[in-house]
Design an enzyme around this catalytic site. Structure first.
Site, short mmCIF file in Angstrom:
data_model
loop_
_atom_site.label_atom_id
_atom_site.label_comp_id
_atom_site.label_asym_id
_atom_site.label_seq_id
_atom_site.Cartn_x
_atom_site.Cartn_y
_atom_site.Cartn_z
N GLY A 19 29.15 8.73 36.21
CA GLY A 19 28.90 10.16 36.08
C GLY A 19 30.14 11.01 35.86
N SER A 20 31.22 10.41 35.35
CA SER A 20 32.43 11.23 35.17
C SER A 20 32.22 12.27 34.07
CB SER A 20 33.65 10.36 34.88
OG SER A 20 33.56 9.76 33.60
N LYS A 93 19.23 4.24 29.05
CA LYS A 93 17.84 3.99 28.62
C LYS A 93 17.60 4.69 27.29
CE LYS A 93 16.10 1.90 32.24
NZ LYS A 93 15.69 0.50 32.10
N ILE A 95 15.83 7.08 24.81
CA ILE A 95 15.05 8.31 24.97
C ILE A 95 13.74 8.15 24.18
CG2 ILE A 95 15.03 10.78 24.31
CD1 ILE A 95 16.65 10.19 26.81
N ASN A 109 24.33 13.10 22.62
CA ASN A 109 24.79 11.86 23.26
C ASN A 109 26.28 11.71 23.00
OD1 ASN A 109 24.58 9.29 24.56
ND2 ASN A 109 24.65 8.28 22.56
N HIS A 111 29.07 8.59 22.68
CA HIS A 111 29.15 7.14 22.54
C HIS A 111 30.63 6.74 22.49
CE1 HIS A 111 27.59 3.18 21.58
NE2 HIS A 111 28.61 3.07 20.74
N ASP A 152 21.82 5.61 18.38
CA ASP A 152 23.17 5.95 17.89
C ASP A 152 23.23 6.29 16.41
OD1 ASP A 152 24.12 5.43 20.48
OD2 ASP A 152 24.46 3.32 20.03
N GLU A 181 36.69 11.49 25.78
CA GLU A 181 35.30 11.95 25.98
C GLU A 181 35.31 13.21 26.85
OE1 GLU A 181 32.42 8.98 27.26
OE2 GLU A 181 33.60 7.41 26.34
C1 GAR Z 1 30.98 6.63 28.76
O1 GAR Z 1 32.08 5.94 28.24
C2 GAR Z 1 29.94 6.86 27.67
O2 GAR Z 1 30.50 7.07 26.40
C3 GAR Z 1 29.22 5.55 27.70
O3 GAR Z 1 29.07 5.25 29.07
C4 GAR Z 1 30.22 5.77 29.77
C5 GAR Z 1 29.71 6.58 30.94
O4 GAR Z 1 30.77 6.96 31.78
N1 GAR Z 1 27.96 5.63 27.03
C6 GAR Z 1 27.45 4.65 26.32
O5 GAR Z 1 27.98 3.56 26.19
C7 GAR Z 1 26.11 4.98 25.63
N2 GAR Z 1 25.81 4.03 24.62
P1 GAR Z 1 30.53 8.05 32.92
O6 GAR Z 1 29.28 7.64 33.70
O7 GAR Z 1 31.75 7.97 33.76
O8 GAR Z 1 30.36 9.38 32.26
#
Ligand code: GAR
Length: 199
Positions: A19-20, A93, A95, A109, A111, A152, A181
């Site tokens: 959840g960062s 998951k 959507i 989203n 990625h 994606d 990100e």
């Molecule tokens: C992030 O790197 C995000 O881009 C990735 O999961 C991580 C979540 O980090 N998402 C995917 O891979 C979606 N296909 P977080 O929980 O610390 O925000």
């Protein structure tokens, strides 16, 4: 304190893991007029958004995959919180189509690769960074995009590149990409919503 007299756009943030990104979005929009994180949704009771919600007094709902599929459950929930846009911040998951129809061009989203490379089903988190490492690519990055029916494949709103050197491990790549990100996701969402809503 946000003014109650100006139009408010309410975001629901979906997350599955640490959840960062959800945390950065929450602190960013806390100080912005018009746009508020109003609800967290997760499929994982251990997700970081559960504590984040308590910390910021934002409601959290834990959904099973099946609940997500059922519009009779999730639609009233999103309505109850007057949700205008959905934000997938590490939500693993798929959507369901009914939400894509209800929120056309209103689901974001992030990625952790330069789409269309390393996207699609099964490509998330460390799988992406390992694939980049194994490919020998000299760059990676993150992509903010709108969500459509295909994993994606929605319209790309923004990409940030990072250099990848031979001495970087998949974890090093992940760390460098996650840092980017955190910098781009909220401002890209803000600018898209302001343009679209005329705010
Ligand atoms: C992030 O790197 C995000 O881009 C990735 O999961 C991580 C979540 O980090 N998402 C995917 O891979 C979606 N296909 P977080 O929980 O610390 O925000």
């Amino acid at each position: 304190m946000k003014s109650e007299n100006i139009k408010q756009i309410h975001l629901a943030v979906f997350a599955s893991g640490g959840g960062s990104n959800a945390r950065v979005l929450t602190t960013f929009f806390e100080n912005r007029a018009n746009i508020t994180v109003s609800l967290f949704l997760t499929n994982n009771p251990q997700s970081g958004v559960v504590t984040l919600g308590k910390e910021y007094n934002i409601p959290v709902r834990v959904l099973s995959g099946k609940t997500l599929e059922e519009s009779s459950v999730i639609a009233p929930l999103l309505k109850e919180f007057c949700i205008d846009y959905l934000v997938l911040a590490g939500f693993l998951k798929k959507i369901p189509d009914h939400l894509i129809k209800t929120y056309p061009d209103k689901i974001f989203n992030i990625h952790p690769s330069l789409l269309p490379k390393y996207g699609g089903k099964g490509m998330y988190g460390h799988f992406v960074h390992e694939a980049v490492k194994n490919s020998g690519d000299d760059r990676s990055g993150c992509t903010v995009h709108l969500v459509n029916e295909e994993y994606d494949k929605g319209r790309i709103l923004h990409q940030t590149e990072i250099p990848v050197t031979a001495d970087m491990s998949a974890e090093d790549i992940a760390t460098a990409v996650l840092k980017e990100e955190h910098l781009c996701f909220a401002p890209v969402i803000e600018s898209y919503i302001r343009n679209r809503e005329g705010l």
